[in-house]
Design an enzyme around this catalytic site. Structure first.
Site, short mmCIF file in Angstrom:
data_model
loop_
_atom_site.label_atom_id
_atom_site.label_comp_id
_atom_site.label_asym_id
_atom_site.label_seq_id
_atom_site.Cartn_x
_atom_site.Cartn_y
_atom_site.Cartn_z
N TYR A 154 0.85 -1.21 0.00
CA TYR A 154 0.00 0.00 0.00
C TYR A 154 0.88 1.26 0.00
CZ TYR A 154 -4.42 2.47 0.70
OH TYR A 154 -5.52 3.27 0.54
N LYS A 161 -3.09 8.55 2.69
CA LYS A 161 -4.34 8.41 3.47
C LYS A 161 -4.17 8.98 4.87
CE LYS A 161 -7.10 6.40 0.48
NZ LYS A 161 -8.05 7.28 -0.24
P1 NAD Z 1 -12.12 3.68 -8.31
O1 NAD Z 1 -10.99 3.43 -9.23
O2 NAD Z 1 -13.45 3.22 -8.72
O3 NAD Z 1 -12.19 5.21 -7.91
C1 NAD Z 1 -11.07 6.06 -7.84
C2 NAD Z 1 -11.47 7.32 -8.54
O4 NAD Z 1 -10.42 8.29 -8.45
C3 NAD Z 1 -11.74 7.11 -10.04
O5 NAD Z 1 -13.04 7.54 -10.34
C4 NAD Z 1 -10.73 8.00 -10.71
O6 NAD Z 1 -11.22 8.57 -11.89
C5 NAD Z 1 -10.52 9.05 -9.64
N1 NAD Z 1 -9.33 9.84 -9.87
C6 NAD Z 1 -8.03 9.44 -9.92
N2 NAD Z 1 -7.24 10.48 -10.21
C7 NAD Z 1 -8.05 11.57 -10.34
C8 NAD Z 1 -7.85 12.93 -10.62
N3 NAD Z 1 -6.62 13.43 -10.87
N4 NAD Z 1 -8.92 13.76 -10.67
C9 NAD Z 1 -10.17 13.29 -10.44
N5 NAD Z 1 -10.44 12.00 -10.15
C10 NAD Z 1 -9.38 11.15 -10.11
O7 NAD Z 1 -11.67 2.98 -6.93
P2 NAD Z 1 -12.31 2.98 -5.47
O8 NAD Z 1 -11.67 1.83 -4.80
O9 NAD Z 1 -13.78 3.07 -5.55
O10 NAD Z 1 -11.71 4.28 -4.82
C11 NAD Z 1 -12.52 5.32 -4.25
C12 NAD Z 1 -11.93 5.77 -2.93
O11 NAD Z 1 -12.06 4.73 -1.96
C13 NAD Z 1 -10.44 6.09 -2.99
O12 NAD Z 1 -10.16 7.20 -2.15
C14 NAD Z 1 -9.81 4.85 -2.41
O13 NAD Z 1 -8.53 5.06 -1.88
C15 NAD Z 1 -10.82 4.56 -1.32
N6 NAD Z 1 -10.76 3.21 -0.74
C16 NAD Z 1 -10.78 2.11 -1.55
C17 NAD Z 1 -10.74 0.86 -0.98
C18 NAD Z 1 -10.75 -0.38 -1.84
O14 NAD Z 1 -10.36 -1.45 -1.35
N7 NAD Z 1 -11.18 -0.30 -3.09
C19 NAD Z 1 -10.69 0.72 0.41
C20 NAD Z 1 -10.68 1.85 1.21
C21 NAD Z 1 -10.72 3.11 0.62
#
Ligand code: NAD
Length: 254
Positions: A154, A161
């Protein structure tokens, strides 16, 4: 009972139907919210626009959060759209090579990019939205356990984060006098487009499932339900918090 009736929210971070942001959007829509969406670029627009239209969204805009002029255009569009009750920030990015191997080897540019897009963007987005947010409004960000403990691969995203979680607290203090709240959900691992960028992500899923008290992984609809609580008046006295939606994984020791 609909908890977000008459409320309008902006969702930043839908990439496709697997996105956590989409799970949150669906839950908000079921609770009666009117939603605006942004998408990162033209190739994602093809996926985001039909999803947004399926929940009757009338404002669908491009926004790369690393570009100040995009945030300025977003601010102008929101001002025309009208008062906003909530903002959902589901944005994170790190270079693939920084999600593998040693954190020690993170480049200066890799560190900058990850912190800019994954943490500073919350500050910039909150500032862009502040003028149009109604008192009682709520801002929500998405974080992960890797902010607090070392999670293999990570790496720089854990550091980003940690910065995001600290930003939630500082923003909560700044925006509190205007009766605006800022919180985060710390979600367990969920298979999404971004998650695929983390090496051995399937091992994370397996480990979380085995260790969590509920003995399973969480899904985006469960994050969505908790998001409705944090975005609605049910959580009117809650700000600056990180709320776990991880089947209890975070509380387990050996
Ligand atoms: P995802 O890929 O569906 O979403 C990530 C989003 O970030 C995408 O829509 C992408 O277009 C956007 N993004 C990236 N760079 C960007 C930029 N420069 N400008 C605008 N948008 C941008 O993945 P996800 O897992 O749904 O992630 C959403 C959030 O949840 C993130 O903050 C991620 O760290 C967090 N998260 C994810 C998990 C997991 O296991 N998937 C767990 C905990 C937290």
């Amino acid at each position: 009972m609909k908890l977000l009736e008459q409320k309008r929210g902006l969702v930043v971070g839908v990439a496709n139907a697997h996105s956590i942001a989409w799970g949150i959007s669906q839950a908000c829509h079921q609770h009666g919210a009117e939603l605006a969406f942004t998408y990162l670029n033209e190739s994602l627009e093809k996926r985001v626009r039909p999803l947004a239209e399926s929940v009757n969204s009338t404002l669908i805009l491009p926004c790369d959060v690393s570009q100040d002029d995009h945030l300025e255009k977003l601010r102008e569009a929101l001002q025309k759209w009208g008062p906003l009750d909530f903002v959902v920030h589901c944005v994170a990015f790190a270079q693939r090579e920084d999600l593998d191997g040693r954190f020690l080897d993170t480049s200066r540019e890799g560190f900058r990019v990850a912190l800019d897009i994954s943490a500073y963007s919350l500050v910039a987005l909150a500032r862009a939205c502040e003028p149009v947010m109604k008192p009682g409004g709520s801002i929500l960000a998405l974080t992960y356990y890797g902010a607090e403990k070392v999670v293999r691969n990570y790496n720089v995203m854990g550091v980003a984060k940690a910065a995001l979680e600290a930003s939630v607290r500082y923003l909560a203090a700044d925006l509190g006098p205007q009766q605006l709240r800022v919180n985060a959900i710390s979600a367990g691992p969920i298979k999404t487009l971004s998650a695929k960028g983390i090496r051995d992500f399937n091992d994370m899923l397996k480990h979380a499932c085995e260790k969590a008290p509920l003995q399973r992984n969480v899904d985006a609809s469960e994050v969505g339900k908790s998001a409705v609580y944090l975005l609605s008046d049910l959580s009117s006295g809650v700000t600056g918090e990180v709320h776990y939606v991880d089947c209890g994984y975070n509380l387990m020791g050996m």
